[in-house]
Design an enzyme around this catalytic site. Structure first.
Site, PDB file in Angstrom:
ATOM      1  N   GLU A  60       0.872   3.832   1.878  1.00  0.00           N
ATOM      2  CA  GLU A  60       1.341   4.279   3.199  1.00  0.00           C
ATOM      3  C   GLU A  60       2.578   3.488   3.617  1.00  0.00           C
ATOM      4  OE1 GLU A  60      -1.672   3.329   2.212  1.00  0.00           O
ATOM      5  OE2 GLU A  60      -3.273   4.207   3.431  1.00  0.00           O
ATOM      6  N   CYS A 104      -2.230  -0.615   7.366  1.00  0.00           N
ATOM      7  CA  CYS A 104      -1.509   0.657   7.271  1.00  0.00           C
ATOM      8  C   CYS A 104      -1.679   1.470   8.554  1.00  0.00           C
ATOM      9  CB  CYS A 104      -1.973   1.445   6.053  1.00  0.00           C
ATOM     10  SG  CYS A 104      -1.478   0.655   4.519  1.00  0.00           S
ATOM     11  N   CYS A 132      -6.049   1.445   5.455  1.00  0.00           N
ATOM     12  CA  CYS A 132      -6.638   0.184   5.913  1.00  0.00           C
ATOM     13  C   CYS A 132      -6.063  -0.136   7.302  1.00  0.00           C
ATOM     14  CB  CYS A 132      -6.313  -0.948   4.930  1.00  0.00           C
ATOM     15  SG  CYS A 132      -4.581  -1.428   5.000  1.00  0.00           S
ATOM     16  N   HIS A 158       0.834  -1.194   0.000  1.00  0.00           N
ATOM     17  CA  HIS A 158       0.000   0.000   0.000  1.00  0.00           C
ATOM     18  C   HIS A 158       0.882   1.262   0.000  1.00  0.00           C
ATOM     19  CE1 HIS A 158      -4.054  -1.840   1.423  1.00  0.00           C
ATOM     20  NE2 HIS A 158      -3.487  -2.538   0.453  1.00  0.00           N
TER      21      HIS A 158
HETATM   22  N1  LIG Z   1      -5.215   3.107   2.055  1.00  0.00           N
HETATM   23  C1  LIG Z   1      -4.969   2.352   0.969  1.00  0.00           C
HETATM   24  C2  LIG Z   1      -5.956   1.558   0.428  1.00  0.00           C
HETATM   25  C3  LIG Z   1      -5.680   0.829  -0.698  1.00  0.00           C
HETATM   26  N2  LIG Z   1      -4.456   0.879  -1.260  1.00  0.00           N
HETATM   27  C4  LIG Z   1      -4.196   0.156  -2.490  1.00  0.00           C
HETATM   28  C5  LIG Z   1      -4.106  -1.300  -2.439  1.00  0.00           C
HETATM   29  C6  LIG Z   1      -4.600  -1.718  -3.784  1.00  0.00           C
HETATM   30  O1  LIG Z   1      -3.581  -1.581  -4.748  1.00  0.00           O
HETATM   31  C7  LIG Z   1      -5.672  -0.729  -4.051  1.00  0.00           C
HETATM   32  C8  LIG Z   1      -7.018  -1.180  -3.537  1.00  0.00           C
HETATM   33  O2  LIG Z   1      -7.461  -2.160  -4.359  1.00  0.00           O
HETATM   34  P1  LIG Z   1      -8.869  -2.823  -4.067  1.00  0.00           P
HETATM   35  O3  LIG Z   1      -8.850  -3.284  -2.637  1.00  0.00           O
HETATM   36  O4  LIG Z   1      -9.871  -1.764  -4.315  1.00  0.00           O
HETATM   37  O5  LIG Z   1      -8.931  -3.913  -5.042  1.00  0.00           O
HETATM   38  O6  LIG Z   1      -5.274   0.427  -3.358  1.00  0.00           O
HETATM   39  C9  LIG Z   1      -3.476   1.677  -0.716  1.00  0.00           C
HETATM   40  O7  LIG Z   1      -2.344   1.756  -1.262  1.00  0.00           O
HETATM   41  N3  LIG Z   1      -3.742   2.394   0.409  1.00  0.00           N
END
Ligand SMILES: Nc1ccn([C@H]2C[C@H](O)[C@@H](COP(=O)(O)O)O2)c(=O)n1
Length: 187
Positions: free
Chosen positions: A89, A116, A113, A87
């Protein structure tokens, strides 16, 4: 379509710029469509940028050799990208160009999330400023709010991008798009 994006802070801009470098923007399958691009920017108490990160595969792990399907009911977790992607973060915390990020603020384009949130807390970050809360009801976000609140970390929503309604993405309220479909930040 290139959309004018008025920013009200250079740190928000940092998060958005890092977002542009994020994992391959791409069409997945309807109705999931575009996967989020996420950017994070860490700022110290002197308001200096000390790190930037975006969601990406771990170093040396080839995007094309790992699955790109988004995790959802009915999909094998191991066959989705969820267990593999770093992610924004996490990358921002790891990329720091200083000894630590204690007392810093993290600007992130999407609310963190739970994983993170744990990293943010343990790194000593004191404030989270986020652009989108589109996963507000996901269990990971609920757990994240609980942890951040218990740890006394301030979380503030900041709208740094003009809301754009697009006929191409009727399912999202806010998005930023560059060169038609080549880049989407969907919130
Ligand atoms: N706070 C966050 C939330 C999500 N991400 C990234 C991780 C995945 O590449 C994407 C989310 O994908 P999904 O769960 O919608 O299939 O976003 C992040 O970097 N930081």
């Amino acid at each position: 379509t290139t959309v004018a994006v008025p920013f009200n802070s250079v740190w928000g801009l940092g998060a958005l710029l890092s977002c542009i470098m994020s994992t391959k923007p791409g069409y997945v399958e309807p109705p999931l469509q575009y996967r989020p691009l996420v950017g994070a920017c860490i700022v110290n108490q002197e308001k200096k940028i000390v790190s930037i990160g975006y969601n990406s595969m771990p170093n040396g792990c080839d995007d094309d050799l790992l699955p790109w399907t988004r995790f959802k009911d009915g999909i094998d977790w191991l066959e989705s990208k969820t267990p593999y992607v770093c992610h924004a973060e996490l990358n921002a915390i790891m990329n720091k160009k200083c000894a630590d990020v204690k007392g810093c603020t993290i600007y992130v384009t999407l609310f963190p999330c739970n994983e993170c949130a744990k990293l943010i807390i343990q790194a000593g970050i004191r404030e989270v400023i986020f652009l989108s809360d589109m996963y507000h009801d996901r269990r990971e976000t609920v757990a994240s709010r609980t942890l951040l609140s218990m740890a006394g970390i301030k979380c503030n929503e900041k709208r740094i991008v003009r809301t754009l309604r697009t006929s191409q993405r009727p399912d999202v309220k806010t998005c930023m798009c560059v060169n038609n479909s080549s880049f989407y930040c969907a919130w």
